[in-house]
Design an enzyme around this catalytic site. Structure first.
Site, mmCIF file in Angstrom:
data_model
loop_
_atom_site.group_PDB
_atom_site.id
_atom_site.type_symbol
_atom_site.label_atom_id
_atom_site.label_comp_id
_atom_site.label_asym_id
_atom_site.label_seq_id
_atom_site.Cartn_x
_atom_site.Cartn_y
_atom_site.Cartn_z
ATOM 1 N N ARG A 50 13.428 20.200 20.432
ATOM 2 C CA ARG A 50 13.926 18.784 20.305
ATOM 3 C C ARG A 50 13.357 18.015 21.445
ATOM 4 N NH1 ARG A 50 15.034 21.155 16.745
ATOM 5 N NH2 ARG A 50 17.230 21.542 15.582
ATOM 6 N N GLU A 65 22.051 16.593 22.762
ATOM 7 C CA GLU A 65 20.916 16.259 21.912
ATOM 8 C C GLU A 65 20.529 14.872 21.645
ATOM 9 O OE1 GLU A 65 19.684 17.722 17.352
ATOM 10 O OE2 GLU A 65 20.562 19.180 18.677
ATOM 11 N N SER A 102 24.695 17.137 15.176
ATOM 12 C CA SER A 102 24.823 17.954 16.429
ATOM 13 C C SER A 102 24.805 17.193 17.671
ATOM 14 C CB SER A 102 23.762 19.121 16.202
ATOM 15 O OG SER A 102 23.997 19.774 15.210
#
Length: 337
Positions: free
Chosen positions: A162, A333, A237
């Site tokens: 990520r 995230e 998420s």
């Protein structure tokens, strides 16, 4: 092109947070984008794509530029592979489905991820054992400072979990205008080894799945766990799965032997953040109109009129509680603005 003032961004972010942009303009071509940048060099600017990976906690005191570039084309192909350039404003999931319809392989495990194509390299999005770095060849960008065009290769992007240069050393310096992907035309590498895919296919008696089978399975799994942002505001998420050094993880695991983990190297493991959050008691909890989804603890949701700040407070409470209970820090995230 028209610049609008005091413009609501409620329909431009997947959390459905009703904040205002001081000014707002949508651009539909690279010449339009360059013109807006040239004519507003001194203005404070904020760039908006699909709005799927952000939590807006306040009004945006800037010129919000909505990058809405559309189109895709084959730029090269041979017997085995095809190279496709896709513009930044194309919806990611629709692009994945288009590729599958053409029998182009490599993206199917990332079906139903929200957002637009242009932001996929920034986050190095991924799901079910596949990441953007596995298929992305390059991306074309425009410098915010001087409007020059620059191409970044896969290696240039310094992809991590990520992570990319666009979140780190080149943050807020470039706008991604298009992305080139290298996909398979035959001998597809079907990846069903991650998560629930194999189990779901086995239930159907499918031992030889094709691209569409994998995509359909991923979509079904995601729909069973993740709410549709059009029905319940969310950004998928919210937290990253934490990576913990084995020397630090071993004493934690001794204390909590039921803790799930995946070895990612000789020295580190990845712990499912959803498991940590659920064990900390947050799954399905609601705090006013902000809360944690009942089916997936990784997903924070807006039940209607939550503010970004209220959702952020829930996220901080989760982080603090998980750290107090397990000694593991989980990072967001989602970009908090």
């Amino acid at each position: 092109m028209e610049i609008k003032s005091n413009f609501s961004l409620k329909n431009y972010n997947s959390f459905g947070i009703d904040v205002k942009a001081k000014q707002f303009i949508a651009v539909h071509s690279i010449p339009e984008l360059i013109t807006v940048l040239e004519e507003n060099q001194t203005a404070k600017k904020f760039f908006l794509g699909g709005g799927s990976n952000m939590l807006l906690t306040k009004d945006i005191d800037a010129l919000v530029i909505h990058v809405d570039l559309k189109g895709k084309k084959i730029v090269e192909e041979n017997d085995s592979f095809v190279w496709i350039e896709c513009q930044a404003g194309e919806n990611w999931h629709e692009f994945v489905l288009w590729a599958i319809d053409q029998d182009f392989g490599g993206l199917e495990n990332m079906s139903l991820i929200p957002g637009n194509v242009g932001t996929t390299p920034v986050q190095n999005i991924g799901a079910y054992g596949t990441e953007i770095k596995d298929t992305m060849v390059s991306c074309s960008t425009i410098s915010i400072k001087d409007q020059t065009i620059r191409s970044f290769t896969n290696a240039d992007c310094h992809f991590g979990y990520r992570e990319s240069v666009f979140k780190n050393e080149y943050k807020d310096q470039f706008i991604i205008s298009s992305v080139v992907f290298k996909l398979t035309k035959k001998n597809h590498k079907i990846n069903t080894s991650y998560g629930d895919i194999t189990g779901e296919l086995s239930k159907k008696g499918n031992s030889n799945p094709n691209l569409k089978d994998v995509s359909d399975t991923v979509i079904a799994i995601r729909k069973s766990k993740l709410p549709d942002p059009k029905e319940l505001g969310n950004s998928g998420s919210f937290f990253k799965n934490p990576i913990v050094l084995k020397k630090d993880f071993d004493p934690i695991h001794q204390k909590f032997p039921e803790m799930k983990y995946y070895e990612i190297s000789d020295t580190a493991v990845k712990v499912p953040a959803g498991w940590l959050i659920e064990q900390a008691g947050f799954k399905g909890k609601r705090f006013g109109d902000a809360g944690v989804h009942k089916n997936q603890a990784l997903v924070l949701v807006n039940y209607g009129n939550a503010t970004g700040q209220e959702i952020l407070e829930v996220a901080k409470d989760i982080q603090n509680t998980v750290f107090e209970k397990f000694g593991i820090h989980i990072e967001a995230e989602v970009n908090v603005i």
